[in-house]
Each structure stands twice: as structure tokens, then as C-alpha cells.
Design an enzyme around this catalytic site. Structure first.
Site, PDB file in Angstrom:
ATOM      1  N   HIS A 124       1.245  -3.001   8.061  1.00 14.05           N
ATOM      2  CA  HIS A 124       1.332  -4.405   8.463  1.00 14.05           C
ATOM      3  C   HIS A 124       0.364  -4.666   9.622  1.00 14.05           C
ATOM      4  CE1 HIS A 124       5.745  -4.508   6.797  1.00 14.05           C
ATOM      5  NE2 HIS A 124       4.828  -4.526   5.841  1.00 14.05           N
ATOM      6  N   GLN A 125      -0.870  -4.242   9.474  1.00  9.72           N
ATOM      7  CA  GLN A 125      -1.866  -4.411  10.534  1.00  9.72           C
ATOM      8  C   GLN A 125      -2.034  -5.903  10.852  1.00  9.72           C
ATOM      9  OE1 GLN A 125      -2.464  -2.919   7.557  1.00  9.72           O
ATOM     10  NE2 GLN A 125      -3.263  -0.869   7.864  1.00  9.72           N
TER      11      GLN A 125
END
Length: 538
Positions: free
Chosen positions: A474-475
């Protein structure tokens, strides 16, 4: 008897294919809008702009088609990791993870991450959106307005709940179908330790302290329903939307301080195409800062190290990197239980401390063992399940650095997971809660015993945590929307200091949302399109 739906689908597919072949055979020199990347946000922006037949939209995507069984079959999502549909980024060695380098998967192709992820639809917590509104100085980013958007875009297939759920929108959302008995056991175990369960995870549950629920999924008729399929694919037969795959964006072209075009690599040739209104970068939290830097927008010292002329000094480009980090706890099954659907059908959000008023822990049950590269050596059961649990609101912050002035060179990602001591404190509480859930009476009919970590204390527990840490992919947050010196975009997602350029993807988040990020990225795309349409009277 002829299957009308199959016949209509075949006719549409033929029209769309032929239309896109014509449009991409000879590109225009200039479009009204150029949107870079067909991911969870870019697919939304391109569709909404192309809804006006007078507007010419070009969408550039570095990857290829989503017509692959590994994409469309929910059970096959793990096979996409490390494939040609994954950018396969790699973080730098991290001393806080005992020197480990974590892979940072990110979708490459039509749909982006929404074509390779676990298909969970998680809207984020009320506190996330209210924080966005406060940081941006714009109430329309707040929870109440965002809830209205969610109701508008959803086609909810669960029990009616008009206060929170919508029908008739483009995004088909359904509760996980026929969940595994261990998914129901998780909800029962949560109740045994005082955590409430809810009918679905995207309403009242995410307005308070959290809870447990069967997951909401982007699955339709047993097939992945990515945000590309929800928004963009139905528009591919339109003459004003051009979708070019295999197009790797190098940089934005400027006339003075106005963005006027995009330089990209396609079929071995570097090409420039113009944009008469705006360019929208939706490349994700690693590629968007990279393209900004190569375009002369970023920290002047960082650009100067590589001889890139500075157009606009913005020290925050590539800073504030955030991701959800997980620490898998695994149980051995008493009898084999085959994973169903995506293999992840129950979710839970809770607090590491009683005094918190919003959850800071994220739990996704996975119906098979998920060790890290290090914890695999501790012994993985042939049959089991994993509490894929971690930090919903990490305190640690990383950064991205250029390694070369060559736009084809990869970025150095200094993720710095667990660099803030507060995260270790929260993680210890997270693991303790995992063990309380997995060892609760509700699971006794299904498990033979706890495989890992077991009852570890002190340094032994910390060693396990640092060895077990992996990412949810979930950058986010590397081009944040705020009003301080480290901000990159304003409340309308315009890049500070230049004209004609916006960012619409997870990089604009001031902090990572509580939960999986594809649903918030859809909201970012919707908000971007709405603001663009309003500004240009479309």
C-alpha cells in the site's frame, strides 16, 4: 439458444478492440488531457473526462492488457506477484528489519494494483478523510462528502443499507461469497475477546473504534472486477478516449512553468505528445515522484546530484513514504480447508491501546500460510491459515531517491519500516492481539495449534517481528496534499509552483488510509475529475 449477454459482450469487445486499434495507430500531436497510468485513480480520471464527447483524452499505460486468467480468476492473484504485471520494486536494505530488503509489488498494466491485488474494498476510516480535509484546508475532502461519493459510485450487492451503501454505480461491490468457516470463526473469536462484528466493514464500523466483518470484494460473477473494468473498459469503444499500452512515461514537458506535454517511450521510440488543458500523473507513489523529479520538480539538492535542471523546488517530492506493514501469525489446520475465492474473506480493525478513538491495527485473515523469507525457516505447516495483521497507522516514514538522470533507472526506496520506536510498541500489541484471536475457543474446531510465533517475549519477540515484517503493498504519501513546506499538491491536487499539472493517486495522501488503498484511490480519482471538470467548464 443464443446467450444474449455473451453475444453482446463479444460485439462490444470487437468494437472496443477495433476502435482502440484505429486510435493508437496514429496518435494525435495534442490531446485535451493526458492521463498517465491506468491504475485505480487514473482509470477513474480518464473515464470521467471522456464522458464529455467533446473532450479528447489520451491515457498512457506502461503495462499491457488485463486479459489473463491470473488477473481475472480471484484465486490466482498471488501468481501475479513478480510477474510481468508487477513493477517488482525493491526496498533498500533496512537495518530495522535485520538488514532485509522487502519486495514492493505494484500493478503494471490496465487496472494497476486493482488488477493484481486481493480485491478487498476498504473505504478508510472517518478520521482519515477528516484529517485530509484539515490538512488540505478543504472540507470537501472530509468524510461526509466522501461518503456521498462512495454511495454514488458503488453498486452494492449486500443487504440494503442506504445510509452507507449505494446501488447503480460503476463499482460492483459484494460481500465475500460463501466465506470459509474460518472466516466466520474470526468474527466469533473477535466477539469472545470483546471486539464487535458488523454486517459489512464499510459503514458504521469505520466511524468508531473498529470491529470485525466479512470482507467487501470487487468480484462479479466469480471474476475480478477491477477499477479498470468498472470505469474504463466500458468506454473503450468511444472515439474520444485513446488508451495506449506499453507507454512508459519519462517526464513532463514544460513551456516556461506550464505543463504542455509528456515524453514517453513506446515501441522503442521516445515520443512527445501535447496536452492543451492538463496532464494528470496517476503513476503511483513510486513512479509519480520519479517523473516529477525527472521533470525538474523536487528537492533542488536531490536534482542537483544528478544534473537535472530545477524547474520548481519542492522538498517533499519523494518524502513521507508510508505503507502498511504486516507480521504474519500462523496456525496449523486440524484438517485441510481449501481457500475460497481470493483466500482472504474476513477483516478486522482494532486498537493497540484503549485510549485511542480510532483503530491503528489492520487484520486480514488469509486462508493459507504466509511466512516471510526469514520466518519460513521456522517451519511452515502444510495446511494452515495466517492472521496477516499489522500497522494501520505507522509512525515510520521513508523516502525515495534518484539513482540516475536516466529515466529508465530504478528509484532507491528507503522504506525505513519500523524506524520509529513507536511502531515496535504498537507491533508487540498487534502480535498479542493476533495470538488472542487465533487461540480463542472459536478456532479450536479448526486448528491443531499455533505454528508461529508462539509465546515469545522480549528480544525473542522483537527478533520475530523484524524477521516477519512484510508489506501490504500500500505504498503512498510521497507527493502529499497539505499546506506545509513538504507539501507537493494543493487541495485541488495541482502541483505547487507550476500550471497544467495535477497528481491523482495514492501519493497525495497526507497519511496512508486505514485499510486497503484501492477504494480511497478511486475517491482521489473522482475528486480530481470533478475539480478538473469544474475548472474547465466541462
Amino acid at each position: 439458444m443464443i446467450d444474449i449477454s455473451s453475444s453482446e459482450e463479444h460485439d462490444f469487445s470487437t468494437r472496443a478492440r477495433d476502435n482502440q486499434a484505429r486510435l493508437t495507430a496514429t496518435l494525435r500531436h495534442c490531446y485535451d488531457f493526458v492521463v498517465c497510468r491506468a491504475g485505480a485513480s487514473g482509470s477513474v480520471v480518464a473515464r470521467r473526462l471522456a464522458e464529455n464527447p467533446e473532450v479528447q483524452v489520451l491515457l498512457l499505460e506502461a503495462g499491457g492488457s488485463d486479459e489473463a486468467e491470473a488477473v481475472l480468476d480471484p484465486a490466482l492473484w498471488p501468481t501475479n506477484l513478480g510477474s510481468e504485471r508487477d513493477w517488482s520494486f525493491q526496498a533498500e536494505p533496512n537495518p530495522h528489519l535485520n538488514g532485509r530488503q522487502l519486495p514492493l509489488s505494484m500493478g503494471k498494466g490496465l487496472g494497476g494494483g486493482s488488477s493484481i491485488n486481493v480485491m478487498v474494498w476498504a473505504r478508510g476510516h472517518r478520521s482519515d478523510w477528516d484529517l485530509f480535509a484539515e490538512e488540505a484546508g478543504d472540507a470537501s475532502w472530509g468524510y461526509d462528502n466522501v461518503l456521498d461519493i462512495y454511495r454514488r459510485i458503488e453498486n452494492w450487492q449486500g443487504a440494503p443499507d442506504p445510509q452507507y451503501r449505494g446501488r447503480g454505480g460503476p463499482v460492483w461491490v459484494e460481500p465475500a461469497a460463501d466465506p470459509s468457516p474460518i472466516a466466520h470463526a474470526l468474527l466469533d473469536a473477535a466477539g469472545e475477546i470483546g471486539i464487535p462484528s458488523f454486517a459489512h466493514p464499510n459503514g458504521r464500523m469505520m466511524e468508531g473504534q473498529g470491529g470485525a466483518a466479512i470482507s467487501d470484494m470487487l468480484v462479479r460473477d466469480g471474476r475480478r472486477h477491477s477499477l479498470y473494468r468498472a470505469y474504463l473498459r466500458p468506454w473503450l469503444d468511444c472515439p474520444n478516449l485513446t488508451v495506449l499500452t506499453g507507454a512508459l512515461v519519462h517526464r513532463v514537458v514544460f513551456d516556461g512553468r506550464r505543463a504542455v506535454g509528456v515524453k514517453f517511450l513506446h515501441a522503442g521510440q521516445v515520443t512527445t505528445v501535447g496536452a492543451s488543458f492538463e496532464i494528470v500523473l496517476s503513476l503511483g507513489a513510486i513512479q509519480t515522484p520519479k517523473v516529477l523529479m525527472h521533470s525538474g520538480i523536487g528537492d533542488s539538492a536531490e536534482l542537483g546530484r544528478h544534473g537535472i535542471p530545477v524547474l520548481q523546488h519542492l522538498a517533499g517530492v519523494g518524502r513521507n513514504f508510508q505503507d502498511h506493514v504486516s507480521f504474519g501469525c500462523t496456525w496449523e489446520s486440524a484438517e485441510p480447508i481449501a481457500p475460497r475465492s481470493s483466500g482472504s474473506e474476513a477483516t478486522l480493525y482494532w486498537k493497540s491501546r484503549p485510549d485511542l478513538d480510532a483503530p491503528d491495527l489492520l487484520f486480514c485473515q488469509v486462508e493459507f500460510p504466509v511466512p516471510s523469507d526469514r520466518t519460513a525457516a521456522r517451519g511452515v505447516p502444510a495446511h494452515g491459515w495466517t492472521m496477516f495483521a499489522g500497522l494501520a497507522q505507522p509512525a515510520s516514514r521513508g523516502r525515495l531517491r534518484l539513482q540516475s538522470a536516466d529515466p529508465s533507472a530504478t528509484m532507491a526506496v528507503e522504506a525505513d519500516f519500523l524506524s520509529d520506536p513507536a511502531d515496535m510498541t504498537t507491533t508487540r500489541a498487534c502480535v498479542a492481539l493476533c495470538r488472542a484471536l487465533g487461540n480463542a475457543p472459536a478456532f479450536r474446531p479448526f486448528v491443531r495449534g499455533e505454528a508461529m510465533p508462539g509465546d515469545l517475549k522480549g528480544d525473542a519477540l522483537d527478533l520475530y517481528i523484524r524477521d516477519a515484517a512484510v508489506t501490504y503493498w500500500h505504498q503512498s504519501c510521497t507527493a502529499k496534499m497539505e499546506r506545509d513546506a513538504m507539501s507537493v499538491v494543493d487541495a485541488t491536487l495541482k502541483v505547487y509552483g507550476v500550471d497544467g499539472l495535477r497528481v491523482a493517486d495514492g501519493s497525495v495522501m497526507p497519511r496512508v488510509t486505514t485499510g486497503n488503498t484501492q477504494a480511497p484511490c478511486a475517491i482521489i480519482g473522482e475528486r480530481a475529475a470533478e475539480m478538473i471538470q469544474k475548472e474547465h467548464g466541462l
